[in-house]
Motif scaffolding. Structure first.
Motif, PDB file in Angstrom:
ATOM      1  N   UNK A  37       0.853  -1.179   0.000  1.00 21.10           N
ATOM      2  CA  UNK A  37       0.000   0.000   0.000  1.00 21.10           C
ATOM      3  C   UNK A  37       0.892   1.233   0.000  1.00 21.10           C
ATOM      4  N   UNK A  38       0.555   2.219  -0.839  1.00 23.23           N
ATOM      5  CA  UNK A  38       1.380   3.413  -0.945  1.00 23.23           C
ATOM      6  C   UNK A  38       0.560   4.545  -1.551  1.00 23.23           C
ATOM      7  N   UNK A  39       1.170   5.717  -1.654  1.00 26.28           N
ATOM      8  CA  UNK A  39       0.507   6.848  -2.314  1.00 26.28           C
ATOM      9  C   UNK A  39       0.661   6.717  -3.825  1.00 26.28           C
ATOM     10  N   UNK A  40      -0.359   7.113  -4.583  1.00 30.51           N
ATOM     11  CA  UNK A  40      -0.284   6.972  -6.043  1.00 30.51           C
ATOM     12  C   UNK A  40       0.927   7.657  -6.659  1.00 30.51           C
ATOM     13  N   UNK A  41       1.272   8.855  -6.186  1.00 32.46           N
ATOM     14  CA  UNK A  41       2.394   9.579  -6.776  1.00 32.46           C
ATOM     15  C   UNK A  41       3.702   8.829  -6.547  1.00 32.46           C
ATOM     16  N   UNK A  42       3.844   8.214  -5.375  1.00 32.24           N
ATOM     17  CA  UNK A  42       5.062   7.457  -5.089  1.00 32.24           C
ATOM     18  C   UNK A  42       5.172   6.231  -5.984  1.00 32.24           C
ATOM     19  N   UNK A  43       4.040   5.577  -6.235  1.00 31.66           N
ATOM     20  CA  UNK A  43       4.048   4.407  -7.111  1.00 31.66           C
ATOM     21  C   UNK A  43       4.340   4.811  -8.547  1.00 31.66           C
ATOM     22  N   UNK A  44       3.714   5.886  -9.015  1.00 36.29           N
ATOM     23  CA  UNK A  44       3.942   6.341 -10.389  1.00 36.29           C
ATOM     24  C   UNK A  44       5.404   6.669 -10.631  1.00 36.29           C
ATOM     25  N   UNK A  45       6.083   7.217  -9.612  1.00 41.30           N
ATOM     26  CA  UNK A  45       7.491   7.581  -9.744  1.00 41.30           C
ATOM     27  C   UNK A  45       8.397   6.362  -9.903  1.00 41.30           C
ATOM     28  N   UNK A  46       7.910   5.192  -9.514  1.00 41.48           N
ATOM     29  CA  UNK A  46       8.721   3.979  -9.589  1.00 41.48           C
ATOM     30  C   UNK A  46       8.564   3.247 -10.920  1.00 41.48           C
ATOM     31  N   UNK A  47       7.666   3.739 -11.772  1.00 42.06           N
ATOM     32  CA  UNK A  47       7.414   3.086 -13.052  1.00 42.06           C
ATOM     33  C   UNK A  47       8.232   3.725 -14.164  1.00 42.06           C
ATOM     34  N   UNK A  48       8.288   3.060 -15.308  1.00 43.91           N
ATOM     35  CA  UNK A  48       8.982   3.610 -16.456  1.00 43.91           C
ATOM     36  C   UNK A  48      10.454   3.250 -16.488  1.00 43.91           C
ATOM     37  N   UNK A  49      11.164   3.695 -17.514  1.00 44.10           N
ATOM     38  CA  UNK A  49      12.576   3.324 -17.688  1.00 44.10           C
ATOM     39  C   UNK A  49      13.470   3.746 -16.532  1.00 44.10           C
ATOM     40  N   UNK A  50      13.114   4.839 -15.849  1.00 42.44           N
ATOM     41  CA  UNK A  50      13.973   5.333 -14.779  1.00 42.44           C
ATOM     42  C   UNK A  50      13.555   4.853 -13.393  1.00 42.44           C
ATOM     43  N   UNK A  51      12.446   4.144 -13.292  1.00 39.04           N
ATOM     44  CA  UNK A  51      11.980   3.679 -11.991  1.00 39.04           C
ATOM     45  C   UNK A  51      12.480   2.281 -11.675  1.00 39.04           C
ATOM     46  N   UNK A  52      12.517   1.937 -10.394  1.00 35.36           N
ATOM     47  CA  UNK A  52      13.040   0.629  -9.997  1.00 35.36           C
ATOM     48  C   UNK A  52      12.108  -0.515 -10.393  1.00 35.36           C
ATOM     49  N   UNK A  53      10.829  -0.225 -10.649  1.00 31.69           N
ATOM     50  CA  UNK A  53       9.909  -1.268 -11.095  1.00 31.69           C
ATOM     51  C   UNK A  53       9.935  -1.454 -12.601  1.00 31.69           C
ATOM     52  N   UNK A  54      10.479  -0.472 -13.313  1.00 31.04           N
ATOM     53  CA  UNK A  54      10.583  -0.558 -14.757  1.00 31.04           C
ATOM     54  C   UNK A  54       9.262  -0.319 -15.458  1.00 31.04           C
ATOM     55  N   UNK A  55       9.234  -0.450 -16.767  1.00 31.70           N
ATOM     56  CA  UNK A  55       7.995  -0.241 -17.542  1.00 31.70           C
ATOM     57  C   UNK A  55       7.051  -1.427 -17.401  1.00 31.70           C
ATOM     58  N   UNK A  56       5.773  -1.186 -17.611  1.00 27.74           N
ATOM     59  CA  UNK A  56       4.766  -2.245 -17.585  1.00 27.74           C
ATOM     60  C   UNK A  56       3.974  -2.209 -18.882  1.00 27.74           C
ATOM     61  N   UNK A  57       3.382  -3.336 -19.226  1.00 27.82           N
ATOM     62  CA  UNK A  57       2.609  -3.427 -20.459  1.00 27.82           C
ATOM     63  C   UNK A  57       1.184  -2.909 -20.290  1.00 27.82           C
ATOM     64  N   UNK A  58       0.670  -2.993 -19.073  1.00 24.49           N
ATOM     65  CA  UNK A  58      -0.701  -2.526 -18.825  1.00 24.49           C
ATOM     66  C   UNK A  58      -0.885  -2.314 -17.333  1.00 24.49           C
ATOM     67  N   UNK A  59      -1.834  -1.435 -17.012  1.00 22.12           N
ATOM     68  CA  UNK A  59      -2.218  -1.194 -15.616  1.00 22.12           C
ATOM     69  C   UNK A  59      -3.675  -1.617 -15.468  1.00 22.12           C
ATOM     70  N   UNK A  60      -3.921  -2.509 -14.533  1.00 24.79           N
ATOM     71  CA  UNK A  60      -5.259  -3.038 -14.298  1.00 24.79           C
ATOM     72  C   UNK A  60      -5.737  -2.630 -12.912  1.00 24.79           C
ATOM     73  N   UNK A  61      -7.040  -2.684 -12.710  1.00 32.03           N
ATOM     74  CA  UNK A  61      -7.592  -2.374 -11.397  1.00 32.03           C
ATOM     75  C   UNK A  61      -8.344  -1.066 -11.381  1.00 32.03           C
ATOM     76  N   UNK A  62      -9.157  -0.882 -10.337  1.00 39.28           N
ATOM     77  CA  UNK A  62     -10.034   0.278 -10.289  1.00 39.28           C
ATOM     78  C   UNK A  62      -9.330   1.582  -9.953  1.00 39.28           C
TER      79      UNK A  62
END
Length: 222
Positions: free
Chosen positions: A138-163
């Motif tokens: 569980x986290x804040x949306x802005x913190x999670x968004x910052x971890x996505x993409x080429x520069x984030x530690x989670x890397x890029x994703x193919x799709x985002x699912x969920x409400x």
């Protein structure tokens, strides 16, 4: 094998009757609708309607599958208590599966599953080709968004699912789990006849309601 699948971990009520055969789960009837603060009132009618539409009764069921969350305390508890009660009353095995795994079931690639945790936070998991590699957390949306993409530690994703996909800047997509998705996650255990363990909800944080503390001492002044 006839399975009742239900989930109340999100703002939606999901209930369905699913036939699990060699070719995979097939949904015979389902109910899926908004019920953010009315899970207790809406779940039992949804189950009854799904069974009636499928032309089956509770006595025809072979097993129950329930989403374990993560989800807010009250809504998630409704689904798990209902599943446990039905299993006990009918003598059925009750299998719990992570809700995020069920949301991702049937989708390929690197998937971020994001559901609303309220309090301006989200629950999230990362699933790669059917295997959860991160979360749930569980986290804040802005913190999670910052971890996505080429520069984030989670890397890029193919799709985002969920409400809560839109809360991290992604298009709205699959809002929650389907009955077939829930059964797909539990399918190996169902087919093997595995005795399920206890239903352990994934709350990820403490409930809002807490017991009152000790009364404060009153200082007498003259």
């Amino acid at each position: 094998m006839l399975v009742l699948a239900l989930d109340t971990a999100t703002a939606r009520i999901t209930a369905g009757v699913v036939e699990l055969g060699e070719g995979g789960p097939v949904t015979l009837a389902a109910r899926d609708g908004e019920g953010a603060r009315a899970h207790a009132e809406l779940l039992a009618p949804a189950i009854a309607e799904a069974l009636a539409e499928a032309g089956r009764t509770r006595r025809d069921l072979d097993a129950v599958v329930a989403g374990l969350g993560p989800g807010p305390f009250t809504g998630l508890r409704v689904g798990l208590v209902t599943a446990a009660a039905m299993g006990d009353a009918l003598g059925l095995p009750v299998h719990g599966v992570p809700t995020h795994d069920a949301v991702a079931a049937g989708h390929d690639g690197r998937l971020l599953v994001v559901t609303d945790a309220r309090r301006r936070e989200v629950y999230w998991s990362l699933v790669a080709d059917g295997v959860r590699t991160h979360g749930p957390e569980v986290t804040r949306p802005a913190d999670l968004a910052a971890r996505l993409g080429p520069d984030g530690d989670l890397g890029p994703v193919d799709a985002v699912l969920g409400d809560a996909a839109e809360q991290v800047g992604a298009p709205a997509g699959v809002p929650g789990p389907t009955p077939a998705g829930l059964v797909a996650v539990a399918a190996p255990a169902l087919r093997a006849g595995t005795v399920p363990g206890p239903l352990v909800p994934l709350y990820l944080r403490r409930p809002d309601a807490v017991p009152p503390g000790a009364p404060k001492a009153v200082t007498r002044t003259s």
